[in-house]
Design an enzyme around this catalytic site. Structure first.
Site, short mmCIF file in Angstrom:
data_model
loop_
_atom_site.label_atom_id
_atom_site.label_comp_id
_atom_site.label_asym_id
_atom_site.label_seq_id
_atom_site.Cartn_x
_atom_site.Cartn_y
_atom_site.Cartn_z
N PRO A 58 32.74 -40.17 -60.29
CA PRO A 58 33.72 -40.64 -59.29
C PRO A 58 34.16 -42.07 -59.57
CG PRO A 58 31.81 -39.62 -58.23
CD PRO A 58 31.46 -39.77 -59.67
N GLY A 59 35.42 -42.34 -59.32
CA GLY A 59 35.93 -43.70 -59.43
C GLY A 59 36.34 -44.15 -60.81
N THR A 60 36.38 -43.23 -61.77
CA THR A 60 36.73 -43.63 -63.14
C THR A 60 38.22 -43.55 -63.42
OG1 THR A 60 36.15 -41.38 -63.84
CG2 THR A 60 34.48 -43.09 -64.14
N LYS A 78 40.52 -40.67 -62.72
CA LYS A 78 41.08 -39.39 -63.15
C LYS A 78 42.44 -39.15 -62.49
CE LYS A 78 37.27 -37.32 -61.83
NZ LYS A 78 36.42 -38.51 -61.63
N GLU A 83 9.37 -60.88 -56.87
CA GLU A 83 10.53 -61.01 -57.76
C GLU A 83 10.18 -61.84 -58.99
OE1 GLU A 83 13.02 -59.20 -57.39
OE2 GLU A 83 12.61 -58.53 -55.36
N HIS A 108 8.57 -59.55 -61.55
CA HIS A 108 9.58 -58.82 -62.34
C HIS A 108 10.13 -59.70 -63.46
CE1 HIS A 108 9.81 -55.17 -60.04
NE2 HIS A 108 10.20 -55.77 -58.92
N ASP A 146 11.21 -49.71 -56.86
CA ASP A 146 10.71 -49.89 -58.23
C ASP A 146 9.92 -48.66 -58.69
OD1 ASP A 146 11.74 -52.47 -58.10
OD2 ASP A 146 9.85 -53.31 -57.38
#
Length: 631
Positions: A220-222, A224, A440, A443, A516
């Site tokens: 979706p959203g490309t 077309k 954080e 990570h 995560d």
């Protein structure tokens, strides 16, 4: 609806009205009349007069009838025949104080009034109700004129079988290939169709025919739909647009009628383009199940027939778009119907930057804006996502009282699209803020120690509307299309870094690692079932991908015993990444404390700040305040 169908509808209305009126006059009206008017003999009437029961009497001289009412039954009218040679009646009425009168009744006018009330008025009412219902249905279907045709099936037809496709002239679409970026391969595939629509004689001369249809598939959203409009805009031909769901009707046969009408319109306006958006709504695979939808299957059969039947030398091209090509019926995908399958994938780095430039042309920006940074920060973003990022940046500039968009607006809009707006109403306690800061930082440190991992560009512990209490952003320096086994394991370790930091520092686990854990499990399962990266199973496909473009995930395609072994192997890979993260953080415990404290003070730090603190040797970052003095 033509005149013939209109006449058929009106005739049927009148027939129904007359049948209803005859039934009323034969059954209902006589019963009602018998309940209010009673016929009696002349002698009975005289007896009632002599017994002083009659209150009022009327001589109807035109019809030689007498009507009267009794004192005890005022709501019932009695009727009898008058004998003019009875000269004693008037004297008898006077003697018994009966109120009597005479009136001249015109039988012809009474007959006309009777027929008008009994037949004419009901016909008018029935026809009026039918016309009103037609108008209501017409408005509901968004059509003009009468919408019911009894000539094509009782109760429904005509307007309900009309196609609701929107016709737009090619030049009025306002879109050409210049307005489409990031889809170079798809544009090349469609340029040949544009060339045929512009110069069909060049292809007819050699005996080539234009593809009957092209199927645009992708997430979706490309773009077309935008691509289909660009084809019409480039070719300058009429463009018919309709959604697959608009073919689906409650009544069997109506969807097929719409398909016929759509191709009839296209044949009249050829050369033209017919675009069916979300074709999977009507083009799903047929089966023999009991729950099959007869209406949808008839509509699909009609679509297959029309695509076989039209003369594509006239220049009729059918374009369709879908996010779920795996659900389409094989008969729809065979050559001769949809000859081409054109992927419209998520744009790469170059494509994302080109898309951003197109949307940035509509927005006032400060000089020197670097859209390449935004493009690198948004891997996996669609064209619609990138357009939203530009718009969010413009909205932020207006909120802050600026007349131009800055680089900071763009970078903040990336965070908004990825993680949501900053959540001002959520205030973390000091302990929770500390836990999130360590999470954080865990990570970031694990990511920084992984060879070849994407560099850390931002760490924040500001809560977002998506539910995230913080996030660590990594941005690849270059576009990558392949992932090695080592890189996949490093990604799992990085995802485990937050939970590992919590365990190492606080000796406790929190719910903050739920996302995560989900992502780490997905990576590990894909390694085992899809990519053949497990020593235990080797190069064996143990799963099938569902809805590739809609993120449907994997579905195991193995025995129950093998599925248990798959689960054990996934658990081993995640635990291996967890232990790797714990070891890295133990080796960099001092850096973990220092950076987490600094992050807790500042709430958001850049990747450059993080790397300076992580790589220095003296314990303090140059040009940065000491941890105790950080504000």
């Amino acid at each position: 609806m033509d005149d013939k169908k209109k006449r058929q509808s009106m005739i049927l209305y009148v027939i129904i009205a007359i049948a209803a009126i005859v039934a009323l006059n034969s059954v209902v009206y006589p019963n009602m009349q018998r309940a209010t008017v009673k016929d009696v003999s002349y002698d009975q009437m005289l007896d009632q007069v002599d017994e002083d029961q009659v209150e009022k009497l009327v001589f109807n001289t035109g019809s030689n009838q007498i009507t009267y009412t009794l004192k005890d039954e005022a709501n019932v009218t009695y009727r009898t025949t008058y004998f003019p040679n009875d000269n004693t009646l008037v004297d008898r009425l006077k003697q018994h104080n009966v109120n009597f009168s005479a009136k001249q009744e015109d039988q012809s006018s009474g007959l006309w009034l009777y027929f008008l009330l009994s037949y004419g008025l009901p016909i008018i009412i029935f026809v009026g109700i039918g016309w009103w219902l037609n108008r209501r249905m017409k408005k509901a279907m968004g059509e003009d004129g009468p919408s019911m045709s009894f000539g094509s099936g009782f109760g429904m037809g005509g307007g309900l079988g009309k196609s609701s496709a929107k016709e737009v002239k090619g030049e009025e679409t306002g879109v050409t290939f210049k307005d489409v970026a990031g889809q170079d391969e798809a544009k090349e595939s469609l340029e040949e169709i544009v060339s045929f629509l512009k110069k069909p004689e060049k292809y007819n001369e050699i005996g080539a025919r234009c593809p009957r249809g092209a199927l645009l598939v992708g997430p979706p959203g490309t773009g077309k739909t935008l691509m289909a409009k660009a084809v019409a805009g480039e070719a300058g031909v009429p463009f018919f647009q309709i959604s697959g769901s608009e073919f689906v009707e409650m009544f069997v046969g109506r969807g097929a009628a719409k398909v016929r009408d759509l191709f009839k319109q296209a044949n009249e306006k050829a050369p033209c383009i017919v675009f069916i958006d979300e074709i999977d709504a009507v083009g799903k695979k047929r089966d023999m199940s009991i729950n099959s939808n007869d209406e949808r299957e008839q509509t699909l059969n009609q679509l297959l027939s029309e695509m076989d039947g039209f003369d594509n030398h006239k220049g009729i091209v059918v374009l369709a778009a879908t996010n779920r090509p795996e659900t389409l019926d094989p008969a729809l995908l065979r050559p001769g119907r949809f000859d081409r399958r054109i992927p419209v994938e998520l744009p790469d780095l170059t494509g994302r930057e080109a898309i951003l430039k197109i949307h940035a042309n509509d927005v006032k920006m400060e000089p020197g804006i670097d859209l390449g940074i935004v493009a690198r920060s948004t891997p996996g973003a669609s064209g619609a996502d990138l357009a939203n990022i530009i718009n969010e940046a413009a909205l932020r500039a207006v909120r802050n009282g600026r007349k131009r968009v800055t680089q900071e607006d763009l970078l903040e809009s990336v965070d908004v699209v990825i993680a949501g707006e900053k959540k001002k109403s959520t205030v973390l306690s000091q302990h929770e803020k500390e836990v999130v800061a360590y999470h954080e930082t865990g990570h970031a440190i694990v990511a920084a120690t992984q060879k070849g991992a994407a560099p850390v560009t931002k760490i924040t512990i500001v809560p977002r509307t998506s539910g995230a209490l913080g996030f660590t952003m990594q941005v690849e320096e270059d576009e990558h299309f392949l992932t090695t086994r080592t890189e996949a394991k490093q990604k799992i370790a990085t995802l485990c870094g937050g939970r590992a930091a919590e365990e190492l520092i606080f000796g406790e686990m929190t719910t903050g690692a739920s996302n995560d854990i989900e992502k780490a499990t997905q990576v590990a399962r894909a390694m085992v079932t899809q990519y053949g990266m497990s020593d235990k199973f080797g190069m064996v496909a143990l799963g099938q991908q569902r809805s590739r473009y809609l993120g449907g995930g994997q579905e195991l395609a193995c025995s129950d015993g093998t599925a248990q072994e798959v689960d054990a192997e996934v658990e081993r890979l995640v635990e291996e990444g967890h232990q790797t993260a714990l070891k890295i953080l133990k080796d960099h415990r001092f850096k973990l404390h220092e950076i987490a404290h600094y992050l807790q003070k500042k709430e958001t730090i850049t990747g450059d700040e993080f790397m300076k603190m992580f790589t220095r040797d003296d314990g303090f970052a140059p040009n940065l305040p000491r941890v105790d003095d950080a504000k």
